[in-house]
Motif scaffolding. Structure first.
Motif, PDB file in Angstrom:
ATOM      1  N   UNK A 238       0.831  -1.204   0.000  1.00  0.00           N
ATOM      2  CA  UNK A 238       0.000   0.000   0.000  1.00  0.00           C
ATOM      3  C   UNK A 238       0.866   1.255   0.000  1.00  0.00           C
ATOM      4  N   UNK A 239       1.903   1.236   0.845  1.00  0.00           N
ATOM      5  CA  UNK A 239       2.795   2.402   0.912  1.00  0.00           C
ATOM      6  C   UNK A 239       3.504   2.620  -0.414  1.00  0.00           C
ATOM      7  N   UNK A 240       3.964   1.518  -1.065  1.00  0.00           N
ATOM      8  CA  UNK A 240       4.647   1.612  -2.356  1.00  0.00           C
ATOM      9  C   UNK A 240       3.711   2.207  -3.419  1.00  0.00           C
ATOM     10  N   UNK A 241       2.503   1.684  -3.469  1.00  0.00           N
ATOM     11  CA  UNK A 241       1.568   2.164  -4.487  1.00  0.00           C
ATOM     12  C   UNK A 241       1.170   3.617  -4.241  1.00  0.00           C
ATOM     13  N   UNK A 242       1.005   3.983  -2.965  1.00  0.00           N
ATOM     14  CA  UNK A 242       0.638   5.368  -2.653  1.00  0.00           C
ATOM     15  C   UNK A 242       1.741   6.344  -3.059  1.00  0.00           C
ATOM     16  N   UNK A 243       2.975   5.999  -2.705  1.00  0.00           N
ATOM     17  CA  UNK A 243       4.082   6.880  -3.070  1.00  0.00           C
ATOM     18  C   UNK A 243       4.276   6.930  -4.575  1.00  0.00           C
ATOM     19  N   UNK A 244       4.085   5.797  -5.231  1.00  0.00           N
ATOM     20  CA  UNK A 244       4.247   5.759  -6.685  1.00  0.00           C
ATOM     21  C   UNK A 244       3.172   6.598  -7.374  1.00  0.00           C
ATOM     22  N   UNK A 245       1.988   6.583  -6.825  1.00  0.00           N
ATOM     23  CA  UNK A 245       0.909   7.399  -7.402  1.00  0.00           C
ATOM     24  C   UNK A 245       1.200   8.887  -7.251  1.00  0.00           C
ATOM     25  N   UNK A 246       1.842   9.260  -6.153  1.00  0.00           N
ATOM     26  CA  UNK A 246       2.176  10.660  -5.934  1.00  0.00           C
ATOM     27  C   UNK A 246       3.317  11.103  -6.845  1.00  0.00           C
ATOM     28  N   UNK A 247       4.351  10.228  -6.966  1.00  0.00           N
ATOM     29  CA  UNK A 247       5.522  10.607  -7.760  1.00  0.00           C
ATOM     30  C   UNK A 247       5.242  10.503  -9.256  1.00  0.00           C
ATOM     31  N   UNK A 248       4.572   9.436  -9.672  1.00  0.00           N
ATOM     32  CA  UNK A 248       4.297   9.230 -11.110  1.00  0.00           C
ATOM     33  C   UNK A 248       2.802   8.995 -11.256  1.00  0.00           C
ATOM     34  N   UNK A 249       2.032  10.003 -11.319  1.00  0.00           N
ATOM     35  CA  UNK A 249       0.566   9.817 -11.346  1.00  0.00           C
ATOM     36  C   UNK A 249       0.058   9.262 -12.659  1.00  0.00           C
ATOM     37  N   UNK A 250       0.852   9.264 -13.726  1.00  0.00           N
ATOM     38  CA  UNK A 250       0.363   8.808 -15.029  1.00  0.00           C
ATOM     39  C   UNK A 250       0.389   7.287 -15.179  1.00  0.00           C
ATOM     40  N   UNK A 253      -2.553   1.128 -12.911  1.00  0.00           N
ATOM     41  CA  UNK A 253      -2.428   0.180 -11.799  1.00  0.00           C
ATOM     42  C   UNK A 253      -1.677  -1.070 -12.231  1.00  0.00           C
ATOM     43  N   UNK A 254      -1.869  -1.492 -13.487  1.00  0.00           N
ATOM     44  CA  UNK A 254      -1.172  -2.678 -13.976  1.00  0.00           C
ATOM     45  C   UNK A 254       0.324  -2.441 -14.020  1.00  0.00           C
ATOM     46  N   UNK A 255       0.746  -1.252 -14.445  1.00  0.00           N
ATOM     47  CA  UNK A 255       2.177  -0.936 -14.489  1.00  0.00           C
ATOM     48  C   UNK A 255       2.765  -0.842 -13.086  1.00  0.00           C
ATOM     49  N   UNK A 256       1.975  -0.300 -12.176  1.00  0.00           N
ATOM     50  CA  UNK A 256       2.463  -0.215 -10.798  1.00  0.00           C
ATOM     51  C   UNK A 256       2.697  -1.607 -10.202  1.00  0.00           C
ATOM     52  N   UNK A 257       1.763  -2.514 -10.443  1.00  0.00           N
ATOM     53  CA  UNK A 257       1.896  -3.888  -9.922  1.00  0.00           C
ATOM     54  C   UNK A 257       3.072  -4.590 -10.570  1.00  0.00           C
ATOM     55  N   UNK A 258       3.289  -4.324 -11.888  1.00  0.00           N
ATOM     56  CA  UNK A 258       4.422  -4.933 -12.575  1.00  0.00           C
ATOM     57  C   UNK A 258       5.740  -4.464 -11.976  1.00  0.00           C
ATOM     58  N   UNK A 259       5.822  -3.176 -11.649  1.00  0.00           N
ATOM     59  CA  UNK A 259       7.035  -2.657 -11.018  1.00  0.00           C
ATOM     60  C   UNK A 259       7.245  -3.286  -9.636  1.00  0.00           C
TER      61      UNK A 259
END
Length: 309
Positions: A238-250, A253-259
């Protein structure tokens, strides 16, 4: 002179019997009146009361033991010789003098009649297992007032031994007793073994109960640990996805999970590299692709092999 527990009987000139008791201070010592005489009692003696020559002038009023022996037959016609004892006392001296002149003989004869009556109703085998109960019934279930009428009280009556009157029957009885004893010993031994086995079974049951409790506790602890680890892992995701959404909002969700999965693979590779384990990846795991290029010109190579055409 009379002791505290003694009594005597004096017959005066008119034939009247006068009783003197040592427990009475006025009667303890006395002079025999004129034309009076001490009364002598003639009681039976011996285990079978076969001799009536026991002359008594001073009567002992204390409780005392008296042994007996007499014959009787069982229901299966086995003649037995019973041995035992009474514990009795004289409680009413005038009544005794009124109804009997042979107290000991009357007591034994009445008990013998009662034994003959009850023993004749049982077999030898039954008598061997119940002779104490029979002796108790002889005394306690006597509905007559025979003893009370004669001024005596029977405190207890017990059979101390018995044997067969005939030698051949006695030998058979001895074999029966020996076999009974052996059977009892075997039963006792078997009971001891059963008790040991029962204790072992109970011990196994307690051990299994304790083991079940241990497994339950271990399971609960393991579930708690797994739950905590899962919650910690979920918190990291959750923390990873939240920070990733703030830093790279574009990012989708699929790309975030892949990372996130790529980073987890990196963590796995680091853990494996610290030991001697070997890790094998499929082409799909490493995104590996193999392409086949076909060259048609002369002197070229096809798939690493020389073209012979």
């Amino acid at each position: 002179k009379l002791a505290d527990y003694e009594a005597c009987i004096v017959r005066d000139k008119n034939g009247k019997e006068i009783f003197y008791f040592g427990s009475n201070k006025d009667q303890r010592s006395f002079f025999l009146p004129p034309h009076s005489q001490m009364v002598s009692l003639l009681w039976s003696r011996g285990r079978r009361r076969e001799r009536r020559d026991l002359r008594i002038t001073k009567i002992d009023l204390r409780p005392m033991y008296m042994s007996f022996e007499f014959n009787c037959r069982t229901n299966d016609n086995v003649e037995l010789v019973l041995e035992g004892s009474f514990f009795w006392e004289v409680v009413d001296l005038p009544a005794m003098m009124k109804f009997t002149n042979d107290t000991t003989g009357d007591i034994c004869n009445h008990a013998r009649s009662r034994f003959i009556e009850l023993v004749s109703q049982v077999t030898l085998q039954e008598f061997m297992t119940q002779f104490n109960k029979i002796a108790q019934r002889v005394h306690e279930q006597d509905e007559s007032n025979f003893y009370t009428q004669r001024g005596v009280k029977i405190h207890s009556l017990e059979v101390t031994g018995y044997h067969c009157a005939e030698a051949s029957t006695a030998a058979i009885l001895e074999q029966i007793i020996q076999e009974t004893t052996n059977r009892m010993n075997r039963l006792q031994q078997q009971e001891s073994e059963n008790e040991v086995q029962l204790r072992e079974i109970r011990g196994d049951i307690e051990e299994e109960k304790a083991r079940g409790e241990l497994i339950k506790i271990q399971t609960d602890n393991s579930n708690a640990v797994s739950k905590m680890e899962g919650m910690a892992e979920a918190e990291r995701v959750k923390s990873f996805l939240d920070h990733l959404s703030k830093d790279i909002p574009d990012l989708s969700m699929k790309e975030k999970i892949s990372m996130w999965n790529t980073l987890r693979k990196e963590d796995a590779l680091k853990a494996v590299s610290k030991g001697n384990a070997k890790l094998f990846f499929t082409p799909r795991d490493v995104n590996l692709s193999i392409e086949n290029h076909d060259h048609s010109r002369e002197g070229s190579w096809v798939d690493g092999a020389e073209n012979s055409n």
